[in-house]
Write an enzyme that holds these catalytic residues in place. Structure first.
Site, mmCIF file in Angstrom:
data_model
loop_
_atom_site.group_PDB
_atom_site.id
_atom_site.type_symbol
_atom_site.label_atom_id
_atom_site.label_comp_id
_atom_site.label_asym_id
_atom_site.label_seq_id
_atom_site.Cartn_x
_atom_site.Cartn_y
_atom_site.Cartn_z
ATOM 1 N N TYR A 124 30.177 88.146 89.173
ATOM 2 C CA TYR A 124 29.033 88.245 88.262
ATOM 3 C C TYR A 124 28.836 89.708 87.868
ATOM 4 O O TYR A 124 28.006 90.432 88.413
ATOM 5 C CB TYR A 124 27.762 87.678 88.911
ATOM 6 C CG TYR A 124 27.837 86.196 89.263
ATOM 7 C CD1 TYR A 124 28.803 85.358 88.700
ATOM 8 C CD2 TYR A 124 26.938 85.629 90.162
ATOM 9 C CE1 TYR A 124 28.871 84.017 89.031
ATOM 10 C CE2 TYR A 124 27.000 84.280 90.492
ATOM 11 C CZ TYR A 124 27.983 83.489 89.931
ATOM 12 O OH TYR A 124 28.042 82.152 90.259
ATOM 13 N N ARG A 175 22.328 74.690 82.711
ATOM 14 C CA ARG A 175 22.360 76.045 82.126
ATOM 15 C C ARG A 175 21.201 76.238 81.149
ATOM 16 O O ARG A 175 21.323 76.920 80.140
ATOM 17 C CB ARG A 175 23.704 76.331 81.454
ATOM 18 C CG ARG A 175 24.883 76.264 82.409
ATOM 19 C CD ARG A 175 26.190 76.592 81.749
ATOM 20 N NE ARG A 175 27.316 76.383 82.645
ATOM 21 C CZ ARG A 175 27.864 77.311 83.426
ATOM 22 N NH1 ARG A 175 27.381 78.540 83.418
ATOM 23 N NH2 ARG A 175 28.882 77.032 84.205
HETATM 24 N N1 LIG Z 1 30.016 78.055 91.472
HETATM 25 C C1 LIG Z 1 30.057 78.204 90.173
HETATM 26 O O1 LIG Z 1 31.110 78.110 89.555
HETATM 27 C C2 LIG Z 1 28.793 78.502 89.430
HETATM 28 C C3 LIG Z 1 28.751 78.346 88.034
HETATM 29 C C4 LIG Z 1 27.547 78.611 87.379
HETATM 30 C C5 LIG Z 1 26.439 79.022 88.099
HETATM 31 N N2 LIG Z 1 26.513 79.181 89.446
HETATM 32 C C6 LIG Z 1 25.353 79.602 90.248
HETATM 33 O O2 LIG Z 1 24.311 78.659 90.039
HETATM 34 C C7 LIG Z 1 23.137 79.309 89.614
HETATM 35 C C8 LIG Z 1 22.314 78.404 88.710
HETATM 36 O O3 LIG Z 1 23.068 77.949 87.609
HETATM 37 P P1 LIG Z 1 22.837 78.477 86.123
HETATM 38 O O4 LIG Z 1 22.015 79.709 86.164
HETATM 39 O O5 LIG Z 1 24.171 78.517 85.495
HETATM 40 O O6 LIG Z 1 22.090 77.290 85.410
HETATM 41 P P2 LIG Z 1 20.683 76.558 85.548
HETATM 42 O O7 LIG Z 1 20.058 76.895 86.824
HETATM 43 O O8 LIG Z 1 20.956 75.140 85.233
HETATM 44 O O9 LIG Z 1 19.854 77.149 84.322
HETATM 45 C C9 LIG Z 1 19.542 78.508 84.207
HETATM 46 C C10 LIG Z 1 18.946 78.734 82.832
HETATM 47 O O10 LIG Z 1 17.721 78.004 82.722
HETATM 48 C C11 LIG Z 1 16.636 78.870 82.403
HETATM 49 N N3 LIG Z 1 15.482 78.397 83.186
HETATM 50 C C12 LIG Z 1 15.345 78.385 84.526
HETATM 51 N N4 LIG Z 1 14.177 77.845 84.889
HETATM 52 C C13 LIG Z 1 13.546 77.515 83.735
HETATM 53 C C14 LIG Z 1 12.299 76.896 83.445
HETATM 54 N N5 LIG Z 1 11.493 76.523 84.421
HETATM 55 N N6 LIG Z 1 11.965 76.717 82.125
HETATM 56 C C15 LIG Z 1 12.805 77.086 81.137
HETATM 57 N N7 LIG Z 1 13.999 77.652 81.351
HETATM 58 C C16 LIG Z 1 14.374 77.873 82.642
HETATM 59 C C17 LIG Z 1 17.115 80.251 82.823
HETATM 60 O O11 LIG Z 1 16.523 81.258 82.019
HETATM 61 P P3 LIG Z 1 15.690 82.477 82.674
HETATM 62 O O12 LIG Z 1 16.582 83.129 83.671
HETATM 63 O O13 LIG Z 1 15.413 83.343 81.507
HETATM 64 O O14 LIG Z 1 14.487 81.843 83.285
HETATM 65 C C18 LIG Z 1 18.625 80.180 82.534
HETATM 66 O O15 LIG Z 1 18.888 80.425 81.175
HETATM 67 C C19 LIG Z 1 23.645 80.597 88.970
HETATM 68 O O16 LIG Z 1 22.636 81.598 88.918
HETATM 69 C C20 LIG Z 1 24.782 80.956 89.877
HETATM 70 O O17 LIG Z 1 24.307 81.639 91.034
HETATM 71 C C21 LIG Z 1 27.680 78.911 90.112
#
Ligand SMILES: NC(=O)c1ccc[n+]([C@@H]2O[C@H](COP(=O)([O-])OP(=O)(O)OC[C@H]3O[C@@H](n4cnc5c(N)ncnc54)[C@H](OP(=O)(O)O)[C@@H]3O)[C@@H](O)[C@H]2O)c1
Length: 343
Positions: free
Chosen positions: A64, A216
Protein backbone atom coordinates in the site's frame (compact mmCIF):
# COMPACT_ATOMS: atom_id res chain seq x y z
CA UNK A 1 -28.38 4.37 13.29
CA UNK A 2 -25.42 5.82 15.18
CA UNK A 3 -23.25 4.20 17.75
CA UNK A 4 -23.73 4.75 21.45
CA UNK A 5 -20.46 6.61 22.19
CA UNK A 6 -19.64 4.46 25.18
CA UNK A 7 -20.43 1.03 23.74
CA UNK A 8 -17.45 -0.98 22.60
CA UNK A 9 -17.48 -3.75 20.05
CA UNK A 10 -17.75 -7.26 21.36
CA UNK A 11 -14.71 -9.45 20.72
CA UNK A 12 -13.93 -12.79 19.11
CA UNK A 13 -10.75 -14.87 18.81
CA UNK A 14 -8.59 -14.37 15.73
CA UNK A 15 -7.97 -17.96 14.63
CA UNK A 16 -8.13 -20.97 16.92
CA UNK A 17 -6.65 -19.97 20.27
CA UNK A 18 -5.64 -16.55 18.94
CA UNK A 19 -5.99 -13.13 20.55
CA UNK A 20 -9.40 -11.58 21.16
CA UNK A 21 -10.10 -8.76 18.70
CA UNK A 22 -13.07 -6.45 18.16
CA UNK A 23 -15.59 -8.17 15.87
CA UNK A 24 -14.94 -5.55 13.20
CA UNK A 25 -11.43 -4.48 12.16
CA UNK A 26 -10.27 -1.46 10.18
CA UNK A 27 -8.86 -1.54 6.66
CA UNK A 28 -6.23 1.19 6.44
CA UNK A 29 -5.28 1.01 2.75
CA UNK A 30 -7.35 4.04 1.71
CA UNK A 31 -5.44 6.22 4.19
CA UNK A 32 -2.49 6.14 1.79
CA UNK A 33 -3.59 4.95 -1.65
CA UNK A 34 -6.38 3.84 -4.00
CA UNK A 35 -9.50 5.87 -3.22
CA UNK A 36 -8.66 9.51 -3.92
CA UNK A 37 -7.11 12.30 -1.85
CA UNK A 38 -6.70 11.75 1.89
CA UNK A 39 -6.73 14.15 4.84
CA UNK A 40 -3.94 12.71 7.01
CA UNK A 41 -5.11 14.44 10.20
CA UNK A 42 -8.63 13.08 9.80
CA UNK A 43 -7.21 9.62 9.06
CA UNK A 44 -5.15 9.76 12.30
CA UNK A 45 -8.23 10.87 14.24
CA UNK A 46 -10.15 7.99 12.68
CA UNK A 47 -7.58 5.50 13.97
CA UNK A 48 -7.91 6.89 17.50
CA UNK A 49 -11.73 6.86 17.30
CA UNK A 50 -11.69 3.29 16.02
CA UNK A 51 -9.70 2.17 19.04
CA UNK A 52 -12.11 3.95 21.39
CA UNK A 53 -14.93 2.01 19.73
CA UNK A 54 -13.18 -1.31 20.34
CA UNK A 55 -11.71 -1.84 16.87
CA UNK A 56 -8.40 -3.61 17.52
CA UNK A 57 -7.44 -5.42 14.28
CA UNK A 58 -5.76 -3.00 11.85
CA UNK A 59 -5.04 -4.08 8.30
CA UNK A 60 -2.21 -2.83 6.10
CA UNK A 61 0.27 -4.22 3.54
CA UNK A 62 3.76 -3.40 2.33
CA UNK A 63 2.28 -2.83 -1.12
CA UNK A 64 0.00 0.00 0.00
CA UNK A 65 2.23 2.74 -1.37
CA UNK A 66 5.58 0.89 -1.16
CA UNK A 67 5.58 0.88 2.64
CA UNK A 68 3.94 4.31 2.88
CA UNK A 69 0.81 3.00 4.62
CA UNK A 70 2.86 0.97 7.11
CA UNK A 71 4.97 4.07 7.89
CA UNK A 72 1.85 6.24 8.23
CA UNK A 73 0.38 3.82 10.78
CA UNK A 74 3.59 3.33 12.76
CA UNK A 75 3.13 6.22 15.26
CA UNK A 76 -0.44 5.12 16.04
CA UNK A 77 0.58 1.50 16.46
CA UNK A 78 3.51 2.38 18.69
CA UNK A 79 1.40 4.68 20.86
CA UNK A 80 -1.03 1.79 21.46
CA UNK A 81 1.18 -1.29 20.95
CA UNK A 82 -0.50 -3.42 23.61
CA UNK A 83 -4.03 -2.59 22.48
CA UNK A 84 -3.75 -3.22 18.73
CA UNK A 85 -3.35 -6.32 16.59
CA UNK A 86 -1.29 -5.41 13.54
CA UNK A 87 -1.82 -7.28 10.28
CA UNK A 88 0.38 -6.71 7.26
CA UNK A 89 1.15 -8.58 4.05
CA UNK A 90 3.87 -9.48 1.55
CA UNK A 91 3.88 -10.75 -2.06
CA UNK A 92 3.03 -7.84 -4.34
CA UNK A 93 6.54 -6.75 -5.27
CA UNK A 94 7.80 -4.03 -7.54
CA UNK A 95 10.16 -5.42 -10.19
CA UNK A 96 13.64 -4.47 -8.99
CA UNK A 97 15.27 -1.46 -10.62
CA UNK A 98 12.47 -0.85 -13.10
CA UNK A 99 8.98 0.55 -13.09
CA UNK A 100 6.08 -1.54 -14.29
CA UNK A 101 3.39 -3.85 -13.05
CA UNK A 102 3.90 -5.58 -9.74
CA UNK A 103 5.13 -9.16 -9.67
CA UNK A 104 3.82 -11.73 -7.23
CA UNK A 105 6.64 -13.17 -5.11
CA UNK A 106 6.05 -16.11 -2.76
CA UNK A 107 9.62 -17.45 -2.62
CA UNK A 108 11.41 -17.78 0.74
CA UNK A 109 14.22 -15.32 -0.16
CA UNK A 110 11.67 -12.64 -0.91
CA UNK A 111 9.64 -13.35 2.25
CA UNK A 112 12.77 -12.97 4.40
CA UNK A 113 13.46 -9.55 2.83
CA UNK A 114 9.84 -8.43 2.96
CA UNK A 115 9.36 -9.14 6.66
CA UNK A 116 12.43 -7.08 7.58
CA UNK A 117 11.16 -4.16 5.49
CA UNK A 118 7.69 -4.31 7.08
CA UNK A 119 9.12 -4.50 10.62
CA UNK A 120 11.22 -1.44 9.85
CA UNK A 121 8.36 0.50 8.25
CA UNK A 122 6.09 -0.29 11.17
CA UNK A 123 8.79 0.37 13.77
CA UNK A 124 7.91 -2.78 15.71
CA UNK A 125 9.78 -5.97 16.56
CA UNK A 126 7.00 -8.48 15.89
CA UNK A 127 4.07 -8.55 13.43
CA UNK A 128 0.89 -9.95 14.99
CA UNK A 129 -0.58 -11.40 11.78
CA UNK A 130 1.49 -11.80 8.61
CA UNK A 131 -0.37 -12.58 5.39
CA UNK A 132 0.68 -13.83 2.00
CA UNK A 133 -1.14 -11.18 -0.06
CA UNK A 134 -1.36 -13.08 -3.35
CA UNK A 135 -0.49 -16.55 -4.56
CA UNK A 136 2.33 -17.25 -7.01
CA UNK A 137 1.34 -20.62 -8.42
CA UNK A 138 4.94 -21.30 -9.47
CA UNK A 139 5.99 -21.70 -5.82
CA UNK A 140 4.52 -24.67 -3.90
CA UNK A 141 2.36 -23.27 -1.11
CA UNK A 142 4.09 -25.64 1.32
CA UNK A 143 7.39 -23.87 0.57
CA UNK A 144 5.87 -20.43 1.12
CA UNK A 145 4.12 -21.36 4.36
CA UNK A 146 7.26 -23.17 5.50
CA UNK A 147 9.21 -19.91 5.15
CA UNK A 148 6.43 -18.03 6.95
CA UNK A 149 6.50 -20.60 9.76
CA UNK A 150 10.25 -19.97 10.16
CA UNK A 151 9.37 -16.32 10.90
CA UNK A 152 7.08 -17.48 13.70
CA UNK A 153 9.88 -19.63 15.14
CA UNK A 154 12.25 -16.66 14.92
CA UNK A 155 9.78 -14.47 16.86
CA UNK A 156 9.29 -12.00 13.99
CA UNK A 157 5.65 -12.94 13.43
CA UNK A 158 2.96 -14.26 15.77
CA UNK A 159 0.24 -15.65 13.49
CA UNK A 160 0.00 -16.53 9.79
CA UNK A 161 -2.64 -15.55 7.26
CA UNK A 162 -3.30 -16.01 3.55
CA UNK A 163 -5.18 -13.73 1.17
CA UNK A 164 -7.10 -14.85 -1.91
CA UNK A 165 -6.24 -18.55 -1.64
CA UNK A 166 -8.51 -21.34 -2.77
CA UNK A 167 -10.02 -23.89 -0.41
CA UNK A 168 -7.48 -26.51 -1.55
CA UNK A 169 -4.57 -24.10 -1.03
CA UNK A 170 -5.82 -23.37 2.47
CA UNK A 171 -5.92 -27.07 3.31
CA UNK A 172 -2.38 -27.56 1.96
CA UNK A 173 -1.10 -24.56 3.93
CA UNK A 174 -2.73 -25.66 7.17
CA UNK A 175 -0.93 -29.00 6.90
CA UNK A 176 2.38 -27.10 7.23
CA UNK A 177 1.50 -24.58 9.96
CA UNK A 178 -1.72 -23.35 11.62
CA UNK A 179 -3.31 -20.56 9.61
CA UNK A 180 -5.16 -18.04 11.77
CA UNK A 181 -6.96 -16.06 9.07
CA UNK A 182 -7.91 -16.02 5.42
CA UNK A 183 -8.51 -12.62 3.90
CA UNK A 184 -10.79 -12.59 0.87
CA UNK A 185 -13.30 -10.23 -0.68
CA UNK A 186 -16.79 -11.01 0.63
CA UNK A 187 -19.82 -8.79 0.28
CA UNK A 188 -23.31 -8.53 -1.14
CA UNK A 189 -21.58 -8.01 -4.54
CA UNK A 190 -18.84 -10.66 -4.20
CA UNK A 191 -19.81 -14.14 -3.08
CA UNK A 192 -17.55 -16.40 -5.17
CA UNK A 193 -15.63 -17.54 -2.05
CA UNK A 194 -18.72 -19.30 -0.72
CA UNK A 195 -17.94 -22.24 -3.07
CA UNK A 196 -14.50 -23.27 -1.77
CA UNK A 197 -12.89 -20.89 0.71
CA UNK A 198 -15.79 -20.58 3.16
CA UNK A 199 -16.27 -24.35 3.66
CA UNK A 200 -12.51 -24.88 4.01
CA UNK A 201 -12.16 -22.08 6.59
CA UNK A 202 -15.09 -23.44 8.58
CA UNK A 203 -13.70 -26.98 8.54
CA UNK A 204 -10.22 -25.84 9.63
CA UNK A 205 -11.31 -23.29 12.25
CA UNK A 206 -9.71 -20.41 10.32
CA UNK A 207 -11.15 -16.92 10.83
CA UNK A 208 -12.35 -15.29 7.63
CA UNK A 209 -11.38 -11.64 7.30
CA UNK A 210 -13.65 -10.22 4.60
CA UNK A 211 -12.04 -7.34 2.75
CA UNK A 212 -13.95 -4.71 0.74
CA UNK A 213 -17.18 -5.65 2.59
CA UNK A 214 -18.61 -2.34 1.35
CA UNK A 215 -17.79 -3.28 -2.25
CA UNK A 216 -15.01 -0.64 -2.27
CA UNK A 217 -17.66 1.94 -1.37
CA UNK A 218 -20.26 0.87 -3.94
CA UNK A 219 -22.45 -0.72 -1.26
CA UNK A 220 -22.78 2.53 0.70
CA UNK A 221 -24.95 4.05 -2.02
CA UNK A 222 -22.32 6.72 -2.71
CA UNK A 223 -22.44 6.28 -6.50
CA UNK A 224 -25.14 6.81 -9.09
CA UNK A 225 -22.78 6.42 -12.03
CA UNK A 226 -19.29 5.73 -10.71
CA UNK A 227 -17.88 5.85 -14.23
CA UNK A 228 -18.44 9.60 -14.24
CA UNK A 229 -18.12 10.29 -10.51
CA UNK A 230 -14.70 8.84 -9.64
CA UNK A 231 -11.79 11.27 -9.73
CA UNK A 232 -8.68 10.88 -11.88
CA UNK A 233 -6.24 8.39 -10.36
CA UNK A 234 -8.85 6.59 -8.25
CA UNK A 235 -7.99 2.86 -8.42
CA UNK A 236 -11.65 1.98 -8.92
CA UNK A 237 -11.46 3.47 -12.41
CA UNK A 238 -9.63 0.26 -13.34
CA UNK A 239 -12.35 -1.96 -11.86
CA UNK A 240 -14.98 -3.48 -14.20
CA UNK A 241 -17.86 -2.91 -11.76
CA UNK A 242 -17.23 0.83 -11.56
CA UNK A 243 -16.75 1.51 -15.26
CA UNK A 244 -18.70 1.78 -18.50
CA UNK A 245 -22.33 0.75 -18.51
CA UNK A 246 -21.70 -1.59 -15.53
CA UNK A 247 -21.50 1.40 -13.18
CA UNK A 248 -25.10 2.56 -13.51
CA UNK A 249 -26.42 -1.01 -13.82
CA UNK A 250 -24.80 -1.95 -10.50
CA UNK A 251 -26.08 1.20 -8.77
CA UNK A 252 -29.61 0.07 -9.62
CA UNK A 253 -29.01 -3.17 -7.67
CA UNK A 254 -29.02 -1.27 -4.39
CA UNK A 255 -32.82 -0.91 -4.31
CA UNK A 256 -33.48 -3.89 -1.99
CA UNK A 257 -30.61 -2.80 0.30
CA UNK A 258 -32.25 0.62 0.63
CA UNK A 259 -35.55 -1.05 1.54
CA UNK A 260 -33.93 -3.17 4.26
CA UNK A 261 -31.98 -0.13 5.49
CA UNK A 262 -35.16 1.88 5.84
CA UNK A 263 -36.87 -0.86 7.83
CA UNK A 264 -33.93 -0.95 10.29
CA UNK A 265 -33.47 2.84 10.46
CA UNK A 266 -29.94 2.14 9.21
CA UNK A 267 -27.75 3.31 6.32
CA UNK A 268 -27.19 1.30 3.14
CA UNK A 269 -23.57 0.66 4.15
CA UNK A 270 -24.62 -0.61 7.57
CA UNK A 271 -26.88 -3.18 5.93
CA UNK A 272 -24.03 -4.29 3.68
CA UNK A 273 -21.87 -4.83 6.78
CA UNK A 274 -24.68 -6.52 8.70
CA UNK A 275 -25.16 -8.88 5.73
CA UNK A 276 -21.54 -10.09 5.97
CA UNK A 277 -22.00 -10.84 9.67
CA UNK A 278 -25.29 -12.61 9.13
CA UNK A 279 -24.03 -14.59 6.15
CA UNK A 280 -21.12 -15.78 8.29
CA UNK A 281 -23.61 -16.93 10.91
CA UNK A 282 -25.53 -18.80 8.20
CA UNK A 283 -22.26 -20.54 7.24
CA UNK A 284 -21.27 -21.03 10.91
CA UNK A 285 -18.00 -19.28 10.25
CA UNK A 286 -16.01 -16.86 12.46
CA UNK A 287 -15.50 -13.52 10.68
CA UNK A 288 -13.79 -10.22 11.42
CA UNK A 289 -14.65 -7.91 8.48
CA UNK A 290 -12.29 -5.00 7.81
CA UNK A 291 -14.25 -2.16 6.17
CA UNK A 292 -11.97 0.72 5.21
CA UNK A 293 -12.58 4.35 6.09
CA UNK A 294 -10.58 7.51 6.72
CA UNK A 295 -13.33 9.44 8.51
CA UNK A 296 -14.49 9.50 12.13
CA UNK A 297 -18.19 9.73 11.30
CA UNK A 298 -17.92 6.66 9.11
CA UNK A 299 -16.01 4.53 11.60
CA UNK A 300 -18.80 5.26 14.08
CA UNK A 301 -21.43 4.31 11.49
CA UNK A 302 -19.59 1.15 10.47
CA UNK A 303 -18.92 -0.03 14.02
CA UNK A 304 -22.60 0.50 14.88
CA UNK A 305 -23.54 -1.93 12.10
CA UNK A 306 -22.31 -4.78 14.31
CA UNK A 307 -25.44 -4.22 16.41
CA UNK A 308 -27.81 -4.90 13.48
CA UNK A 309 -29.20 -8.41 13.06
CA UNK A 310 -30.86 -9.15 9.72
CA UNK A 311 -33.88 -11.43 9.63
CA UNK A 312 -34.40 -14.38 7.30
CA UNK A 313 -36.79 -12.17 5.36
CA UNK A 314 -34.12 -9.45 5.00
CA UNK A 315 -31.60 -12.03 3.83
CA UNK A 316 -34.07 -13.40 1.27
CA UNK A 317 -34.58 -9.89 -0.15
CA UNK A 318 -30.82 -9.42 -0.48
CA UNK A 319 -30.08 -12.92 -1.81
CA UNK A 320 -30.53 -12.21 -5.57
CA UNK A 321 -28.17 -9.22 -5.72
CA UNK A 322 -24.77 -10.89 -6.21
CA UNK A 323 -25.90 -12.94 -9.19
CA UNK A 324 -26.97 -9.75 -10.99
CA UNK A 325 -23.74 -7.78 -10.57
CA UNK A 326 -22.27 -6.61 -13.86
CA UNK A 327 -18.51 -7.05 -14.20
CA UNK A 328 -15.92 -9.13 -12.37
CA UNK A 329 -14.26 -7.90 -9.18
CA UNK A 330 -10.84 -7.70 -10.87
CA UNK A 331 -10.07 -7.16 -14.56
CA UNK A 332 -8.08 -10.43 -14.45
CA UNK A 333 -9.73 -12.94 -12.14
CA UNK A 334 -6.59 -15.07 -11.83
CA UNK A 335 -5.62 -12.32 -9.34
CA UNK A 336 -8.38 -13.70 -7.09
CA UNK A 337 -8.88 -17.18 -5.67
CA UNK A 338 -12.03 -17.70 -7.76
CA UNK A 339 -9.89 -17.67 -10.91
CA UNK A 340 -8.13 -20.83 -9.64
CA UNK A 341 -10.91 -22.52 -7.66
CA UNK A 342 -11.83 -25.91 -9.13
CA UNK A 343 -15.44 -27.06 -8.77
N1 LIG B 1 -6.25 -8.70 0.60
C1 LIG B 1 -6.52 -7.92 -0.42
O1 LIG B 1 -6.20 -8.24 -1.55
C2 LIG B 1 -7.24 -6.63 -0.19
C3 LIG B 1 -7.82 -5.95 -1.27
C4 LIG B 1 -8.49 -4.76 -1.01
C5 LIG B 1 -8.58 -4.27 0.28
N2 LIG B 1 -7.99 -4.94 1.31
C6 LIG B 1 -8.07 -4.46 2.70
O2 LIG B 1 -9.44 -4.36 3.05
C7 LIG B 1 -9.73 -3.06 3.52
C8 LIG B 1 -11.17 -2.68 3.20
O3 LIG B 1 -11.44 -2.80 1.82
P1 LIG B 1 -11.63 -1.53 0.87
O4 LIG B 1 -11.14 -0.32 1.56
O5 LIG B 1 -11.05 -1.91 -0.43
O6 LIG B 1 -13.18 -1.48 0.62
P2 LIG B 1 -14.49 -1.23 1.49
O7 LIG B 1 -14.18 -1.35 2.91
O8 LIG B 1 -15.52 -2.10 0.90
O9 LIG B 1 -14.89 0.27 1.11
C9 LIG B 1 -14.05 1.36 1.39
C10 LIG B 1 -14.65 2.58 0.71
O10 LIG B 1 -15.93 2.86 1.28
C11 LIG B 1 -15.97 4.19 1.80
N3 LIG B 1 -16.74 4.11 3.06
C12 LIG B 1 -16.40 3.46 4.19
N4 LIG B 1 -17.36 3.57 5.12
C13 LIG B 1 -18.33 4.34 4.56
C14 LIG B 1 -19.59 4.81 5.01
N5 LIG B 1 -20.02 4.49 6.22
N6 LIG B 1 -20.33 5.59 4.16
C15 LIG B 1 -19.88 5.89 2.93
N7 LIG B 1 -18.71 5.46 2.44
C16 LIG B 1 -17.93 4.70 3.24
C17 LIG B 1 -14.51 4.56 2.01
O11 LIG B 1 -14.33 5.96 1.88
P3 LIG B 1 -13.65 6.84 3.05
O12 LIG B 1 -12.34 6.21 3.37
O13 LIG B 1 -13.51 8.17 2.42
O14 LIG B 1 -14.62 6.78 4.18
C18 LIG B 1 -13.81 3.83 0.86
O15 LIG B 1 -13.90 4.57 -0.33
C19 LIG B 1 -8.66 -2.19 2.87
O16 LIG B 1 -8.48 -0.96 3.57
C20 LIG B 1 -7.46 -3.09 2.93
O17 LIG B 1 -6.84 -3.02 4.21
C21 LIG B 1 -7.33 -6.12 1.08
Amino acid sequence: MTNDNDSKLTTAPLGTGGPEVGVQGLGCMGMSIAYGPTDADEARATLERALELGVTLYDTADAYGEGENERFLSPFFNAHRDEVVIATKFALAMPSGVTGPRVIRNDPDYIRQAVEASLKNLGIDVIDLYYMHRRDVNVPIEETVGAMADLVRQGKVKQLGLSEVTGAELHAAQAVHPIAAVQSEWSLFSRDIEAGVVPAARELGVTLVPYSPLGRGFLTGSFTNADQELTEGDYRRTQPRFTGTNAAANAALLTPIRAVAESHGASVGQIALAWVQQQATVHNLPVIPIPGTRRRTRIEENAAATQIVLSEQDMALLEPIAAQVAGTRYPDMTFASAGRETP
